[in-house]
Design a protein around this motif. Structure first.
Motif: not given
Length: 541
Positions: A47-52, A69-72, A76-79, A91-98
């Protein structure tokens, strides 16, 4: 509403966010909270959410690993990342994951979170609108391609483009490759089309879905392709590489088996396929397609879902309507007697007879419609007899029958409904004697029927029965008997090969001259004159 989940091993943070944020006012629904990334990931898989909204530092699976894992699974899921660490590498890792936002828990305030969620809601709305427009545009383009291919095929078959180079160019414009010489065409029919199309929101969606799946399956071997010719019929083309290759038809049958199974599995669509002959050149291919389309009525006698090699055969020239009277009377008798098993046996008998003789499908449908409607009309003389099968409904049911197997099922439904209606009128407390008397007449038209005989059958006094019948029907009982016999006589003259003398005998008339006189009274002509006029009208002479 957009779906949100919270992921944090700190129960106080989870409770704070759950209670303090006006989720629904902001356009979100809180769909769960988890204390570990692995639990959250398990939820996302089903049950993929729109936002985590997730913490970074958690046991077993941290927030960064969770988002990877979620992005794989769904890019389109936002976090929104929550963290106690004012550390650039996170912060750098988070930005890399969008990641949409990176929020420090130490400086986290409800107002700022509300602002973040409002901004995210606007972004999600914009993405949704863009996605819908993209889907509509893609669907429109695909619909147009399916339609353009169909129009091109009609032009090719009905008008035959004379210039081969122009033909190949026009084909390329709609995504078709006609640069071949030899080809084997296959015509496929969508079975139970009326029911199938109702499961799709539109005919275009049905055709697009079939075209998309069949094209994917058929095009594994190069230049093969398919094109819809009509809403329920599409044609597959199997170009041949060279004439000396063997096993063409076996390979095509294997391909068709895969297509049949794929359509059934993914779209719940059943098809029947007819394989044509090898066409040695494009001109011969067009000629063959014309013949196959014109003879597609032969599909009526194919088994549903079958794959058949083309075998051109002629439909019977025998007159099916010469058997009409026999069949109609047989069905009437079973229905009056409420004999469901007898009806079932008769249906099988006549369907087998039709299959054996291979009458033209249009004649078969016309024959069956007339039988059903005439039976219904005859039973309307029984008081309180009702049937939900109107003329239009009967026409639709039988005219939409695509093969003889469906004919058998349709007749079972129709006749069983008539039997149920017959059963209902027998349970009515009033006029029961009148109904029984009429049924007796309809079942014994081949005999001499007297008022005294029927009164005895009903255990009533003849005078009382005569008055009772007149009172409820406003006609004399003997008049009903004669009228029923005359209607049967007309039916036999129109739809049987029996002689006039034989018909008189079949209706229980001991005096032939009385039969002639009575018939003339009803129809303004003797039976012989009526038959002559009827035959003349049919032949047009």
């Amino acid at each position: 509403m957009y779906q949100v989940i919270l992921v944090d091993d700190d129960s106080i943070v989870v409770e704070f966010l759950t209670k303090m944020l006006p989720w629904e006012d902001l356009g979100f629904t809180l769909n769960g909270s988890f204390h570990d990334g692995s639990e959250a990931l398990k939820h996302c898989k089903s049950n993929m959410p729109n936002v985590i909204i997730t913490d970074i530092g958690m046991p077993i699976m941290d927030g960064i690993t969770l988002m990877k894992n979620v992005r794989e699974l769904d890019s389109s899921t936002h976090s929104i990342i929550l963290s106690c660490h004012d550390d650039f590498k996170y912060a750098q890792q988070a930005l890399h994951l969008g990641v949409s936002e990176y929020v420090l828990k130490e400086s986290m305030e409800i107002e700022s979170l509300i602002t973040i969620l409002k901004s995210l809601k606007e972004r999600l709305d914009k993405e949704k609108r863009s996605s819908l427009e993209s889907c509509k545009l893609k669907s429109l383009v695909q619909d147009n391609i399916v339609s353009l291919k169909s129009k091109f095929l009609h032009t090719l078959i009905e008008h035959q483009l004379s210039d081969e180079l122009v033909c190949e160019q026009r084909a390329r414009e709609v995504g078709l490759d006609l640069t071949f010489q030899q080809c084997i065409p296959v015509i496929s029919f969508i079975n139970h089309f009326e029911n199938t199309k109702n499961e799709f929101s539109s005919i275009n969606l049905l055709k697009f879905s079939v075209d998309n799946l069949v094209s994917e399956l058929i095009n594994k071997n190069g230049k093969n392709f398919c094109v819809f010719y009509s809403d329920s019929m599409f044609i597959q083309f199997y170009p041949l590489s060279h004439s000396k290759s063997k096993g063409h038809f076996k390979k095509i049958e294997e391909s068709l088996m895969e297509i049949h199974e794929g359509l059934q599995h993914y779209l719940n669509i059943s098809i029947t396929s007819l394989i044509g002959d090898i066409s040695q050149n494009p001109t011969r291919l067009i000629e063959q397609l014309k013949i196959m389309i014109n003879q597609s009525d032969q599909r009526f006698y194919y088994k549903t879902g079958s794959i058949v090699r083309e075998a051109r055969s002629q439909f019977s020239n025998d007159n099916l309507f010469s058997y009409y009277s026999e069949a109609a009377q047989e069905f009437k008798s079973h229905i009056i007697n409420e004999d469901a098993e007898g009806v079932k046996i008769s249906i099988k008998k006549w369907v087998a007879f039709i299959r054996e003789h291979k009458f033209h499908p249009s004649i078969v449908r016309e024959w069956m419609i007339k039988i059903v409607l005439d039976i219904k009309l005859k039973f309307n003389t029984l008081d309180n007899f009702e049937s939900t099968f109107s003329v239009t409904m009967t026409d639709n049911i039988i005219n939409n029958i695509e093969c003889i197997c469906e004919l058998e099922d349709a007749l079972k439904r129709i006749f069983n409904k008539l039997i149920k209606n017959m059963n209902k009128i027998n349970e009515l407390p009033k006029k029961n004697e009148i109904i029984k008397a009429k049924k007796y007449v309809l079942l014994n038209l081949d005999k001499k029927i007297t008022l005294g005989e029927v009164a005895a059958y009903l255990h009533l006094n003849p005078s009382y029965f005569s008055r009772l019948y007149k009172q409820h029907t406003n006609e004399n009982f003997i008049d009903y008997v004669i009228k029923s016999k005359m209607e049967r006589a007309q039916e036999l003259i129109d739809h049987s090969n029996a002689s006039i003398d034989k018909i008189s005998e079949m209706l229980g008339f001991e005096n032939k001259s009385y039969f002639f006189k009575t018939f003339k009274k009803y129809y303004g002509a003797t039976p012989s004159e009526y038959k002559y006029k009827s035959t003349k009208q049919l032949t047009g002479n």
